[in-house]
Design an enzyme around this catalytic site. Structure first.
Site, short mmCIF file in Angstrom:
data_model
loop_
_atom_site.label_atom_id
_atom_site.label_comp_id
_atom_site.label_asym_id
_atom_site.label_seq_id
_atom_site.Cartn_x
_atom_site.Cartn_y
_atom_site.Cartn_z
N TYR A 116 0.85 -1.19 0.00
CA TYR A 116 0.00 0.00 0.00
C TYR A 116 0.88 1.24 0.00
O TYR A 116 1.87 1.33 0.74
CB TYR A 116 -0.89 0.01 1.25
CG TYR A 116 -1.76 1.23 1.36
CD1 TYR A 116 -3.05 1.25 0.86
CD2 TYR A 116 -1.28 2.40 1.97
CE1 TYR A 116 -3.85 2.37 0.95
CE2 TYR A 116 -2.07 3.54 2.06
CZ TYR A 116 -3.35 3.51 1.55
OH TYR A 116 -4.13 4.64 1.64
N GLU A 204 -3.74 7.45 -4.01
CA GLU A 204 -3.66 6.19 -3.27
C GLU A 204 -3.44 5.04 -4.24
O GLU A 204 -4.25 4.85 -5.15
CB GLU A 204 -4.95 5.98 -2.48
CG GLU A 204 -4.93 4.76 -1.59
CD GLU A 204 -6.25 4.54 -0.88
OE1 GLU A 204 -7.29 4.46 -1.57
OE2 GLU A 204 -6.25 4.46 0.36
#
Ligand code: GDP
Ligand code: MN
Length: 395
Positions: A116, A204
């Site tokens: 991530y 993101e």
């Protein structure tokens, strides 16, 4: 403002962020053609909506998954046919889901690890922050809650910008060494450059994938842009897809109003974001539910106020309206004239509670009184909230 994943890929390419090749398609046939052009045996078809959690989502017709890894162009075409024109429900779309009118066909990669990576604006420190975690492909809020030690936060100094050692620290925290560290440093710097130059407020990448042939690539992307910087981001504005947005918010943005639609039934028209927030709070406190956040700003014109009022009246959920104006820069009479103009144009049968105070308040009250509208006037926030909640309950 948000963009689709296929548009994010264009930005990735422009700024040198490694990401698998992909093409957007509007029909199943286009998806098949795109798949043949990309070639190879591993492909992925992904529904394009402004929401995450597509992989685990379900279409309202029962078809499972908004992300499918498949073998060939024929299958890509078939899957695209199942998705296009259908409504996808994910944990981010709400139960009503989102209509899929485009799919992305991309080269699939063999994943050995999902990580991530995000860049966002951190309000607590007033700095941009890079968030990295080994727990990719999952809901990051859940990771933050259950295993906060698995999240690294790196803050960027506004004067000196992102430093190479910070990129290496991120790579190390993600367990990426050697050749993979080099790639990660390059990817993080490119992403930072993209974020800054494009006036993003969030980028993101989830997952940031490590492939079985040792490449680090951005597999998915979510972008938010700073609305106040859009005037200097023509390329970004060109990517806007208003069909993905709340039509009330699209109309409001055309008139330069700060409007956010909510689920309640008491509409508010307020000047100033702080007053708008406290108005929503006080409605809640007295047992009501706000239908929107609406700040007409300090320098709104009569036309803007009229547009704001029309947006409110166009919402079928609205059962009552509270106008709460504290005229500092704002002239109360401009508000009053805007309201009267809007009601004359579209009509209104809803209870309307008005609290006007400050600059030119007498003229504002006179305009409203002479308009012939059925208005309940209020003194102060509590009185206004009590009156509008009671009026809606009685209606
Ligand atoms: P989201 O569900 O909306 O966040 O969409 P993602 O793009 O993140 O895709 C969901 C999941 O599908 C990812 O976490 C991966 O596990 C998987 N996925 C996406 N692209 C590929 C790919 O190219 N190859 C493989 N093997 N899996 C993929
Ligand atoms: Mn994802």
């Amino acid at each position: 403002m948000n963009i689709h994943e296929y548009q994010a890929k264009e930005l990735f390419q422009k700024f040198g962020v490694a990401s698998p090749e992909g093409k957007v398609a509007n029909t199943a046939e286009e998806a098949g053609a795109a798949a043949r052009e990309i070639g190879g045996s591993g492909l992925v078809v992904k529904a394009q909506v402004h929401a995450g959690g597509r992989g685990k989502g379900t279409f309202t017709n029962g078809f499972k998954g908004g992300v499918h890894v498949i073998d060939d162009a024929e299958k890509a075409q078939e899957i695209a046919g199942q998705m296009l024109g259908q409504t996808l429900v994910t944990h981010q779309t709400g139960p009503e889901g989102k209509l899929v009118s485009k799919v992305l066909v991309a080269k699939a990669v063999d994943i050995s690890n999902e990580l991530y990576l995000a860049i966002l604006f951190d309000r607590q420190t007033s700095r941009h922050a890079i968030i990295a975690s080994t727990e990719g492909g999952m809901n990051i809020e859940e990771v933050a809650e259950k295993t906060p030690e698995k999240i690294l936060k790196v803050f960027i100094h506004p004067g000196i910008g992102l430093q190479a050692y910070q990129c290496r620290k991120i790579a190390a925290a993600l367990g990426l060494r050697g050749k993979l560290m080099g790639q990660t440093v390059k990817l993080v710097s490119a992403l930072w450059n993209l974020y800054l130059k494009s006036d993003c407020s969030l980028v993101e990448v989830n997952p940031l994938a490590v492939t079985t042939d040792n490449q680090v690539v951005a597999l998915d992307a979510k972008f938010n842009f700073d609305d106040n910087a859009l005037y200097r981001q023509k390329d970004v504005v060109a990517m806007r897809d208003t069909s993905e947005e709340d039509p009330r918010e699209v109309a409001a943005s055309e008139f330069g109003l700060n409007y956010i639609g909510l689920d309640g039934n008491i509409a508010c028209l307020v000047n100033g974001a702080g007053l708008a927030m406290s108005t929503m709070d006080i409605i809640k406190l007295h047992g009501g539910d706000p239908a929107n956040f609406l700040d007409v700003g300090g320098g709104a014109s009569k036309e803007q106020v009229a547009s704001a009022f029309k947006i409110i009246l166009g919402d079928p959920n609205v059962k009552g309206i509270l106008v709460n104006i504290f005229g500092g820069i704002m002239d109360c009479n401009v508000i009053a004239e805007g309201i009267v103009a809007a009601v004359k144009e579209v009509g209104m049968s809803l209870p309307l509670v008005v609290r006007l105070e400050g600059n030119n308040v007498e003229a504002g009250k006179k305009t409203l009184a002479e308009s012939g509208l059925a208005i309940t006037s209020a003194d102060g926030l509590t009185d206004a909230a009590e009156k509008v909640v009671a009026a809606v309950a009685a209606a």
